[in-house]
Design a protein around this motif. Structure first.
Motif, PDB file in Angstrom:
ATOM      1  N   ILE A 254       5.609   3.861 -51.180  1.00 31.56           N
ATOM      2  CA  ILE A 254       6.033   2.335 -50.841  1.00 31.56           C
ATOM      3  C   ILE A 254       6.748   2.597 -49.528  1.00 31.56           C
ATOM      4  CG2 ILE A 254       7.425   0.519 -51.130  1.00 31.56           C
ATOM      5  CD1 ILE A 254       7.331   1.609 -54.377  1.00 31.56           C
ATOM      6  N   THR A 255       6.132   1.868 -48.429  1.00 35.00           N
ATOM      7  CA  THR A 255       6.822   1.857 -47.224  1.00 35.00           C
ATOM      8  C   THR A 255       7.511   0.338 -46.876  1.00 35.00           C
ATOM      9  OG1 THR A 255       5.235   3.240 -46.192  1.00 35.00           O
ATOM     10  CG2 THR A 255       6.565   2.218 -44.799  1.00 35.00           C
ATOM     11  N   VAL A 256       8.712   0.204 -46.423  1.00 34.07           N
ATOM     12  CA  VAL A 256       9.366  -0.943 -46.654  1.00 34.07           C
ATOM     13  C   VAL A 256      10.488  -1.023 -45.637  1.00 34.07           C
ATOM     14  CG1 VAL A 256      11.118  -0.287 -48.361  1.00 34.07           C
ATOM     15  CG2 VAL A 256      10.760  -2.650 -48.191  1.00 34.07           C
ATOM     16  N   ASN A 257      10.706  -2.563 -44.982  1.00 33.49           N
ATOM     17  CA  ASN A 257      11.837  -2.428 -44.201  1.00 33.49           C
ATOM     18  C   ASN A 257      13.167  -2.110 -45.005  1.00 33.49           C
ATOM     19  OD1 ASN A 257      13.796  -4.423 -42.869  1.00 33.49           O
ATOM     20  ND2 ASN A 257      12.459  -4.096 -41.306  1.00 33.49           N
ATOM     21  N   LYS A 258      14.056  -1.272 -44.233  1.00 36.52           N
ATOM     22  CA  LYS A 258      15.012  -1.004 -45.094  1.00 36.52           C
ATOM     23  C   LYS A 258      16.099  -2.091 -45.259  1.00 36.52           C
ATOM     24  CE  LYS A 258      18.965   0.307 -43.495  1.00 36.52           C
ATOM     25  NZ  LYS A 258      20.664   0.308 -43.459  1.00 36.52           N
ATOM     26  N   GLN A 259      16.450  -3.043 -44.017  1.00 38.97           N
ATOM     27  CA  GLN A 259      17.319  -3.697 -44.190  1.00 38.97           C
ATOM     28  C   GLN A 259      16.756  -5.233 -45.023  1.00 38.97           C
ATOM     29  OE1 GLN A 259      20.352  -3.350 -42.373  1.00 38.97           O
ATOM     30  NE2 GLN A 259      20.810  -4.913 -43.808  1.00 38.97           N
ATOM     31  N   GLU A 260      15.451  -5.570 -45.100  1.00 36.40           N
ATOM     32  CA  GLU A 260      15.018  -6.270 -45.863  1.00 36.40           C
ATOM     33  C   GLU A 260      15.248  -6.077 -47.405  1.00 36.40           C
ATOM     34  OE1 GLU A 260      10.931  -7.709 -45.520  1.00 36.40           O
ATOM     35  OE2 GLU A 260      11.498  -8.103 -43.088  1.00 36.40           O
ATOM     36  N   LEU A 261      14.942  -4.579 -47.589  1.00 31.89           N
ATOM     37  CA  LEU A 261      15.251  -4.204 -48.987  1.00 31.89           C
ATOM     38  C   LEU A 261      16.788  -4.311 -49.279  1.00 31.89           C
ATOM     39  CD1 LEU A 261      14.102  -2.758 -51.700  1.00 31.89           C
ATOM     40  CD2 LEU A 261      14.234  -0.760 -50.518  1.00 31.89           C
ATOM     41  N   GLN A 262      17.388  -3.617 -48.696  1.00 31.84           N
ATOM     42  CA  GLN A 262      18.859  -3.837 -48.842  1.00 31.84           C
ATOM     43  C   GLN A 262      19.469  -5.168 -48.990  1.00 31.84           C
ATOM     44  OE1 GLN A 262      21.149  -1.427 -46.051  1.00 31.84           O
ATOM     45  NE2 GLN A 262      23.000  -2.701 -46.283  1.00 31.84           N
ATOM     46  N   ASN A 263      19.122  -6.093 -48.289  1.00 23.66           N
ATOM     47  CA  ASN A 263      19.402  -7.548 -48.492  1.00 23.66           C
ATOM     48  C   ASN A 263      19.023  -8.189 -49.871  1.00 23.66           C
ATOM     49  OD1 ASN A 263      20.551  -7.272 -45.735  1.00 23.66           O
ATOM     50  ND2 ASN A 263      19.149  -8.632 -44.913  1.00 23.66           N
ATOM     51  N   GLY A 264      17.713  -7.697 -50.147  1.00 27.62           N
ATOM     52  CA  GLY A 264      17.117  -8.355 -51.516  1.00 27.62           C
ATOM     53  C   GLY A 264      18.118  -7.687 -52.523  1.00 27.62           C
ATOM     54  N   ILE A 265      18.359  -6.448 -52.623  1.00 28.71           N
ATOM     55  CA  ILE A 265      19.005  -5.646 -53.721  1.00 28.71           C
ATOM     56  C   ILE A 265      20.518  -6.300 -53.507  1.00 28.71           C
ATOM     57  CG2 ILE A 265      19.595  -3.499 -54.508  1.00 28.71           C
ATOM     58  CD1 ILE A 265      17.226  -2.401 -53.352  1.00 28.71           C
ATOM     59  N   GLU A 266      21.189  -6.422 -52.471  1.00 27.30           N
ATOM     60  CA  GLU A 266      22.510  -6.895 -52.694  1.00 27.30           C
ATOM     61  C   GLU A 266      22.566  -8.427 -53.281  1.00 27.30           C
ATOM     62  OE1 GLU A 266      23.602  -6.475 -48.760  1.00 27.30           O
ATOM     63  OE2 GLU A 266      24.737  -4.627 -48.919  1.00 27.30           O
ATOM     64  N   ARG A 267      21.626  -9.203 -53.002  1.00 30.97           N
ATOM     65  CA  ARG A 267      21.549 -10.475 -53.536  1.00 30.97           C
ATOM     66  C   ARG A 267      21.545 -10.344 -55.068  1.00 30.97           C
ATOM     67  NH1 ARG A 267      19.417 -12.045 -48.563  1.00 30.97           N
ATOM     68  NH2 ARG A 267      17.137 -11.585 -49.160  1.00 30.97           N
ATOM     69  N   ALA A 268      20.301  -9.731 -55.375  1.00 31.11           N
ATOM     70  CA  ALA A 268      20.041  -9.501 -56.915  1.00 31.11           C
ATOM     71  C   ALA A 268      21.183  -9.000 -57.597  1.00 31.11           C
ATOM     72  CB  ALA A 268      18.884  -8.596 -57.069  1.00 31.11           C
ATOM     73  N   SER A 269      21.925  -7.962 -56.997  1.00 30.96           N
ATOM     74  CA  SER A 269      22.861  -7.245 -57.734  1.00 30.96           C
ATOM     75  C   SER A 269      24.200  -8.196 -58.098  1.00 30.96           C
ATOM     76  CB  SER A 269      23.482  -5.999 -56.857  1.00 30.96           C
ATOM     77  OG  SER A 269      24.120  -6.669 -55.672  1.00 30.96           O
TER      78      SER A 269
END
Length: 366
Positions: A254-269
């Motif tokens: 999986i290749t993904v934008n780091k900041q987008e993934l981090q922001n998504g996980i932070e909100r989900a958490s």
């Protein structure tokens, strides 16, 4: 002993020495900071026996001498003095007088001869690295140190020099952090340094290209930053063979934008706090990663664009472990390597091979 010095310089030196003083000691002398004045230099040392920090500063020394004073109260006094010249002199009956403008403090001191001497380390240079590089490597691994005291070796970071690379490795049974950087040495070294030592070293290191010289002995490591030296004992025992834990093959990439993934996980958490499991679920599809979390508080769904090579999969993680990794990666795009919903996930920078992180998934109950 009599010396005069700048208040700010003295405060900075006390702050550095205090980093080694834990207060968890049965020896009152180790709650003190050692001060020695000689030839226009004042040396301060803090120690808890496992870690010792020595720092030197310029001063106008009128009379040489050495004392130990309670680090906490001495540090507080100096911090609250005006930003002016400080005069420190010993009096009779184990007292010192601290004078700054119109402030005068009298403090009892202890016998400096009772302070444990530093290990004698022959500084035959072994390794020289830029301070900012080492600071970054410590920050990028120390979060994965085990907090569990039943396995003391995992409360340390493996410091390994091999094939001209410096590797720092930390693991706690749920995740593994590895940082690697090219260094100019042909030596081979393998030692485990207490994590708390390296965290204190990181606080002293500057964010610049100034060098730190590192020397090893069978039982100790010495970091020499010029005016400041940090000496720490090494942890005894064998570190886990970390290479055998890193999967050599994977089935999905999986290749993904780091900041987008981090922001998504932070909100989900935010919804995943229940029961301390911080559980989030990732549905990995062809072009998207759906991040969900359900708890008694409610539920959340996030969507992040990805590039997937391989089969689709559902996998769950402790969100804290993923966030710890992502916060310590500094490139725009990251790569995640997976094989199945129950096998470890390896996270790397897309453009460079200076770090590898492994995170174990949480098994989902069907």
């Amino acid at each position: 002993m009599i010396f005069l010095c700048d208040k700010t310089k003295l405060q900075d030196s006390i702050s550095i020495g205090q980093k080694a003083i834990t207060g968890k000691t049965t020896m009152p002398i180790l709650e003190g900071i050692y001060i020695e004045a000689t030839q226009n230099t004042v040396t301060l040392i803090g120690s808890d026996k496992d870690v010792s920090i020595e720092t030197k500063m310029e001063a106008d020394v009128l009379e040489a001498g050495k004392i130990v004073v309670d680090a906490k109260i001495f540090g507080e006094i100096i911090r609250k003095l005006p930003n002016s010249e400080v005069r420190i002199e010993t009096l009779e009956n184990n007292g010192i007088q601290i004078t700054c403008e119109k402030s005068v403090f009298n403090l009892i001191y202890m016998n400096a001869d009772e302070f444990p001497s530093l290990p004698n380390i022959n500084e035959n240079m072994i390794l020289t690295v830029p301070q900012s590089l080492l600071k970054n490597m410590i920050k990028g691994t120390s979060f994965a140190i085990a907090q569990d005291e039943t396995r003391p070796i995992l409360q340390g970071i493996l410091f390994e020099v091999k094939d001209s690379y410096l590797n720092l490795v930390a693991l706690d049974g749920y995740r593994l952090a590895l940082r690697s950087e090219l260094v100019e040495t042909t030596n081979a070294i393998s030692a485990v340094i207490p994590g708390k030592t390296l965290n204190e070293v990181a606080k002293i290191l500057d964010d610049n290209e100034d060098k730190v010289n590192i020397t090893f002995t069978p039982n100790h490591i010495l970091f020499n930053l010029g005016q400041t030296k940090v000496i720490s004992r090494l942890l005894e025992g064998e570190f886990i063979k970390y290479n055998s834990l890193l999967p050599q093959e994977y089935k999905l990439l999986i290749t993904v934008n780091k900041q987008e993934l981090q922001n998504g996980i932070e909100r989900a958490s935010l919804m995943a706090k229940e029961g301390n499991s911080n559980l989030i679920k990732l549905d990995i599809e062809e072009d998207n990663m759906i991040i969900t979390s359900n708890s008694q508080l409610g539920k959340v769904r996030e969507e992040v664009s990805i590039n997937l090579q391989g089969e689709q999969v559902q996998i769950a993680f402790n969100s804290k472990y993923l966030l710890d990794v992502l916060k310590n990666m500094d490139q725009d795009e990251v790569v995640m390597e997976l094989t199945s919903s129950i096998s470890p996930c390896v996270i790397k920078n897309k453009e460079s091979s200076n770090c590898k992180y492994l995170v174990l998934p949480v098994r989902l109950v069907k």
